[in-house]
Enzyme design. Structure first.
Site, PDB file in Angstrom:
ATOM      1  N   ASP A 177       0.821  -1.197   0.000  1.00 39.79           N
ATOM      2  CA  ASP A 177       0.000   0.000   0.000  1.00 39.79           C
ATOM      3  C   ASP A 177       0.863   1.258   0.000  1.00 39.79           C
ATOM      4  OD1 ASP A 177      -2.242  -1.580   0.110  1.00 39.79           O
ATOM      5  OD2 ASP A 177      -2.498  -1.380   2.270  1.00 39.79           O
ATOM      6  N   ARG A 178       0.325   2.305  -0.578  1.00 40.89           N
ATOM      7  CA  ARG A 178       1.062   3.572  -0.667  1.00 40.89           C
ATOM      8  C   ARG A 178       1.614   4.038   0.685  1.00 40.89           C
ATOM      9  NH1 ARG A 178      -1.177   9.135  -3.541  1.00 40.89           N
ATOM     10  NH2 ARG A 178       0.676  10.397  -3.129  1.00 40.89           N
TER      11      ARG A 178
END
Length: 260
Positions: free
Chosen positions: A59-60
Site C-alpha cells: 500500500d502507498r
C-alpha cells in the site's frame, strides 16, 4: 516528505530486484493519483536499466520490502509462490493499546471496492478468508491525554499475513481494537492527530520488515530484511527503547531468528 530520487536496492541479480519502498510512494501509476510524478516501478526501472514487473502489493502509506521481476517470464514463475502462500512476509506496526499476547486471527474480510474502479463489480461478494499471525514486541505508556484518558498506551507488534487481502493487516488490527497508528481509513483519528502534533510525523506506522522466498531460477531461499527508517528510531528513542531493542529479530518460517 521529500524523497530521494534514488530508491534503496536491497537485493539484485539478473532475474529479480528487491527495494525498500518509502512510505507515501505509489508502486505504479494510478488514475486515482493522477498528480503524482514519482512511482517505485519507474524509479527501479531507471536504476536497474530494464523494465520491471511488481510481484506483490504494498500500500502507498506502507514502507518496506518490495520485489520486482526483471522479465515477464520470471514474474509468471514467481506468481504461484505469492498465490500459494510460499512467500514469508513479516511486518512491524505501532498500534493503539497494549497487545499482551500473541495470536492467530482467522477473520474473513469482505472485499474493499473502489467507488470508481470497481463500479461494475458485484457488491454482494461473500467475505474472503483472511488470516494473520501476530505477537507483541514492546509496549509504552505516555503521560499525555488522548481522548478521555490521562495517558496513552501503544504496542509494537510483529505481524505475519498468511493470506493477502487488501488492507488485511490494517483491518485485522482494527478488528482487534488495536488500530495501527497513522491509519486514516481504519484507525483512530485522535491518536493519529496526537502523533502528527507531538512527534511531527505524518505516516502509517507499518513497515514490511522481512521477506523470504525461493528464488525462481536458482531455487535457493532468499531472506531479506530492511532497516527501520529514521523516524522509527527517533520514535523509539522518545519511548525510551534502546537501540538494542530497536534491532528486533523477526522469526523465519521455521521459528528461528532471521540472521541467526
Amino acid at each position: 516528505m521529500q524523497r530521494n530520487p534514488m530508491i534503496n536496492i536491497l537485493f539484485e541479480d539478473e532475474h529479480i530486484v528487491a527495494v525498500h519502498k518509502p512510505s507515501g510512494l505509489l508502486v505504479h501509476r494510478s488514475y486515482l493519483a493522477r498528480k503524482e510524478t514519482e512511482f517505485a516501478m519507474q524509479m527501479v526501472r531507471d536504476q536497474v536499466g530494464c523494465h520491471v514487473f511488481p510481484l506483490h502489493r504494498l500500500d502507498r502509506p506502507t514502507s518496506g520490502i518490495l520485489i520486482f521481476a526483471k522479465s515477464a517470464e520470471v514474474a509468471r514463475v514467481m506468481q504461484p509462490q505469492f498465490a500459494e502462500r510460499g512467500i514469508d512476509k513479516r511486518y512491524l506496526a505501532l498500534v493503539r493499546g497494549y497487545v499482551n499476547e500473541a495470536g492467530h486471527l482467522d477473520y474473513p474480510l469482505k472485499e474493499e471496492l473502489d467507488k470508481i474502479a470497481d463500479a461494475r463489480a458485484s457488491q454482494d461478494k461473500e467475505a474472503q478468508e483472511a488470516i494473520t499471525d501476530y505477537r507483541p514486541l514492546n509496549q509504552v505508556e505516555l503521560p499525555f491525554p488522548v481522548g478521555r484518558y490521562d495517558s496513552c498506551r501503544y504496542s509494537l507488534v510483529e505481524m505475519k499475513p498468511v493470506t493477502g487481502r487488501k488492507h488485511q493487516l490494517r483491518r485485522h488490527m482494527a478488528h482487534l481494537r488495536h488500530p495501527i497508528i497513522g491509519d486514516t481509513s481504519h484507525g483512530d483519528g485522535r491518536h493519529n492527530k496526537f502523533y502528527r502534533d507531538h512527534f511531527g510525523v505524518q505516516r502509517l506506522w507499518l513497515i514490511a520488515k522481512t521477506l523470504s522466498f525461493t528464488h525462481p531460477v536458482t531455487e535457493t531461499v532468499v531472506a531479506l530484511e530492511t532497516e527501520l527508517e529514521a523516524e522509527w528510531l527517533q520514535l523509539f528513542e522518545a519511548f525510551g527503547w534502546s537501540q538494542q531493542q530497536s534491532d528486533y529479530q523477526l522469526l523465519d518460517r521455521d521459528g528461528a531468528a532471521l540472521g541467526s
